[in-house]
Design a protein around this motif. Structure first.
Motif, PDB file in Angstrom:
ATOM      1  N   CYS A  74       0.847  -1.199   0.000  1.00 58.21           N
ATOM      2  CA  CYS A  74       0.000   0.000   0.000  1.00 58.21           C
ATOM      3  C   CYS A  74       0.880   1.246   0.000  1.00 58.21           C
ATOM      4  O   CYS A  74       0.534   2.253  -0.614  1.00 58.21           O
ATOM      5  N   THR A  75       2.027   1.165   0.663  1.00 55.43           N
ATOM      6  CA  THR A  75       2.965   2.293   0.659  1.00 55.43           C
ATOM      7  C   THR A  75       3.350   2.634  -0.782  1.00 55.43           C
ATOM      8  O   THR A  75       3.353   3.811  -1.174  1.00 55.43           O
ATOM      9  N   ALA A  76       3.660   1.597  -1.572  1.00 57.72           N
ATOM     10  CA  ALA A  76       4.006   1.798  -2.984  1.00 57.72           C
ATOM     11  C   ALA A  76       2.830   2.406  -3.738  1.00 57.72           C
ATOM     12  O   ALA A  76       3.005   3.304  -4.569  1.00 57.72           O
ATOM     13  N   GLU A 177      -7.400   8.602  -0.958  1.00 55.15           N
ATOM     14  CA  GLU A 177      -8.007   7.887   0.167  1.00 55.15           C
ATOM     15  C   GLU A 177      -7.109   6.711   0.530  1.00 55.15           C
ATOM     16  O   GLU A 177      -6.940   5.781  -0.264  1.00 55.15           O
ATOM     17  N   ASP A 178      -6.535   6.746   1.731  1.00 52.62           N
ATOM     18  CA  ASP A 178      -5.780   5.594   2.224  1.00 52.62           C
ATOM     19  C   ASP A 178      -6.779   4.667   2.923  1.00 52.62           C
ATOM     20  O   ASP A 178      -7.092   4.848   4.101  1.00 52.62           O
ATOM     21  N   ALA A 179      -7.274   3.699   2.146  1.00 56.06           N
ATOM     22  CA  ALA A 179      -8.257   2.741   2.672  1.00 56.06           C
ATOM     23  C   ALA A 179      -7.561   1.430   3.037  1.00 56.06           C
ATOM     24  O   ALA A 179      -8.170   0.353   2.949  1.00 56.06           O
ATOM     25  N   PHE A 201      -5.480   0.265  -1.084  1.00 56.07           N
ATOM     26  CA  PHE A 201      -5.735  -0.788  -0.100  1.00 56.07           C
ATOM     27  C   PHE A 201      -4.409  -1.425   0.285  1.00 56.07           C
ATOM     28  O   PHE A 201      -3.443  -1.389  -0.482  1.00 56.07           O
ATOM     29  N   SER A 202      -4.372  -2.048   1.464  1.00 55.57           N
ATOM     30  CA  SER A 202      -3.198  -2.841   1.868  1.00 55.57           C
ATOM     31  C   SER A 202      -3.598  -4.298   2.046  1.00 55.57           C
ATOM     32  O   SER A 202      -4.682  -4.595   2.556  1.00 55.57           O
ATOM     33  N   PHE A 203      -2.704  -5.186   1.626  1.00 54.66           N
ATOM     34  CA  PHE A 203      -2.880  -6.627   1.862  1.00 54.66           C
ATOM     35  C   PHE A 203      -1.708  -7.169   2.659  1.00 54.66           C
ATOM     36  O   PHE A 203      -1.238  -8.277   2.444  1.00 54.66           O
ATOM     37  N   ASN A 206      -1.478  -8.271   8.386  1.00 61.10           N
ATOM     38  CA  ASN A 206      -2.422  -8.023   9.474  1.00 61.10           C
ATOM     39  C   ASN A 206      -3.660  -7.263   9.012  1.00 61.10           C
ATOM     40  O   ASN A 206      -4.404  -6.734   9.824  1.00 61.10           O
ATOM     41  N   LYS A 207      -3.897  -7.179   7.710  1.00 59.42           N
ATOM     42  CA  LYS A 207      -5.054  -6.430   7.219  1.00 59.42           C
ATOM     43  C   LYS A 207      -6.239  -7.382   6.983  1.00 59.42           C
ATOM     44  O   LYS A 207      -6.105  -8.593   7.135  1.00 59.42           O
ATOM     45  N   ILE A 208      -7.387  -6.823   6.622  1.00 55.88           N
ATOM     46  CA  ILE A 208      -8.621  -7.604   6.461  1.00 55.88           C
ATOM     47  C   ILE A 208      -8.384  -8.870   5.633  1.00 55.88           C
ATOM     48  O   ILE A 208      -8.786  -9.959   6.006  1.00 55.88           O
TER      49      ILE A 208
END
Ligand SMILES: *Cc1c(COP(=O)(O)O)cnc(C)c1O
Length: 392
Positions: A74-76, A177-179, A201-203, A206-208
């Protein structure tokens, strides 16, 4: 007796072994790098979820079908979003102050300066009133408009999107939007990850849902997706030899990781149910004076409750949150204090910040409780019992 340790949020694979099936396909077809059927398949799954999940009666309808590209983190994706908006040397970007550093660090990668804006008390996300004051003050001070705004749906809780999109339009400043935490959250019937101009989004583990590590960028059209994928694959021009006319990055998601993502998409609905169930249990059982379980502040907010978070009223509960974490740790429970605001981070001590005391107070009085897919009803009962003892 030592209780088996209960973690904040542990990644969990599907019981049906779908992740392994897709990984195996990648091995068998020899698509193991940053290209291949799993990358395309995972992007298609995400697009189906985001484009097909608007709730009937939503008053902030999706303006268009979204196009999604997946990256190494997500940082990228946030970095690519900033590049896409032309953020560069000397620019200012208004950033939510109360967040994880990955929301704003990419601003610095671009040679720009983050300017932090504090939160509102009910969503814990960027305060629209303070944001507007910050915009006006930046224009008055520097003679230039901030180049972009980064808003976070922290802990899965949607920000105040109607107000924020109005401000963005009024001043002509795009929002990212940082979702990262908010896959499966909705605001006014519209999925998080569709607000502002670009969304991520982040994967991470520890994410959803997880791809072991990874992220996504949600774009309004195919051309934007293509351009960010181009930048994420070393900006290689279409020649028979290696030709580069811009600086690129190595940010694309691998076909192996995307295979995990495809498997995880099959359990997303169950995962969201579980998160809401756990949050509901905490709310029910933590009926304790001086403890507030963070919850949707209005009928428009529909959080995925990625992590259940609580706020302690210091006039009732005299223990400090770090002390409570140590006590919980001794009982085999991983609890954690809330994010330390960016304006208090040594690395950002020179940054301009518009603060109102909310994020500092959240940092001093808030806790995250174990909420992940391995947390059971019995675990919640045990955690609540330990917490009640600890605050006594
Ligand atoms: C986890 C997280 C990120 C970063 O995600 P990565 O995929 O680890 O780069 C960004 N913002 C927030 C709010 C996060 O919680």
């Amino acid at each position: 007796m030592q209780h088996e340790r209960i973690y904040l949020y542990l990644a969990r694979m599907s019981d049906t072994g779908m992740e392994e099936k897709y990984i195996h396909e990648a091995f068998a077809s020899r698509w193991v790098t940053a290209l291949g059927p799993n990358v395309d398949g995972f992007e298609a799954d995400l697009e189906r979820y985001i484009n097909g999940n608007e709730k009937p009666g939503s008053t902030t309808a999706l303006s268009s079908k979204k196009h999604i590209a997946v990256f190494s983190s997500c940082t990228a994706a946030i970095h690519l979003a900033l590049l896409q908006l032309g953020v560069g040397k000397g620019d200012e970007v208004l950033c939510q102050d109360f967040t994880f550093c990955a929301s704003c660090n990419p601003v610095v990668y671009c040679g720009a300066r983050p300017v932090f804006v504090d939160s509102e008390p009910d969503t814990w996300n960027i305060d629209p009133v303070l944001l507007e004051q910050a915009i006006l003050d930046r224009i008055a001070t520097t003679g230039r408009k901030p180049k972009a705004i980064i808003v976070v749906d922290l802990y899965g809780m949607p920000a105040r999107w109607d107000e924020l999109e109005r401000i963005s339009q009024h001043y002509g400043i795009p929002i990212i939007e940082d979702a990262a935490n908010a896959l499966g959250s909705f605001y006014d019937g519209r999925p998080c990850g569709t607000f502002g101009m670009l969304r991520t989004f982040s994967f991470n583990g520890n994410k959803i849902i997880t791809t072991s590590g990874g992220g996504a960028l949600v774009c309004d059209d195919e051309a934007i997706k293509k351009h960010t994928v181009f930048l994420a694959t070393q900006a290689r021009e279409p020649f028979h030899y290696y030709q580069h006319e811009t600086i690129g990055y190595n940010y694309r998601m691998s076909n192996i990781c995307a295979g995990i993502g495809r498997g995880q998409m099959t359990l997303l609905d169950d995962r969201l149910k579980h998160q809401k169930h756990i949050h509901g249990l905490y709310k029910e059982m933590l009926d304790v004076e001086g403890i507030m379980v963070h919850d949707n502040p209005s009928g428009k907010h529909d959080s995925n409750h990625w992590l259940t978070t609580i706020l302690l009223d210091s006039s009732v509960i005299k223990k400090d949150v770090e002390e409570l974490c140590v006590m919980m740790d001794q009982a085999g429970i991983e609890a954690r204090v809330l994010w330390k605001p960016m304006h208090l981070q040594p690395v950002y001590k020179e940054a301009v910040a518009y603060v109102n005391g909310i994020s500092e107070s959240l940092f001093r009085h808030g806790l995250c409780l174990p909420s992940g897919p391995y947390v059971s009803d019995e675990d919640v009962a045990y955690i609540v019992e330990c917490l009640k003892q600890a605050i006594r």
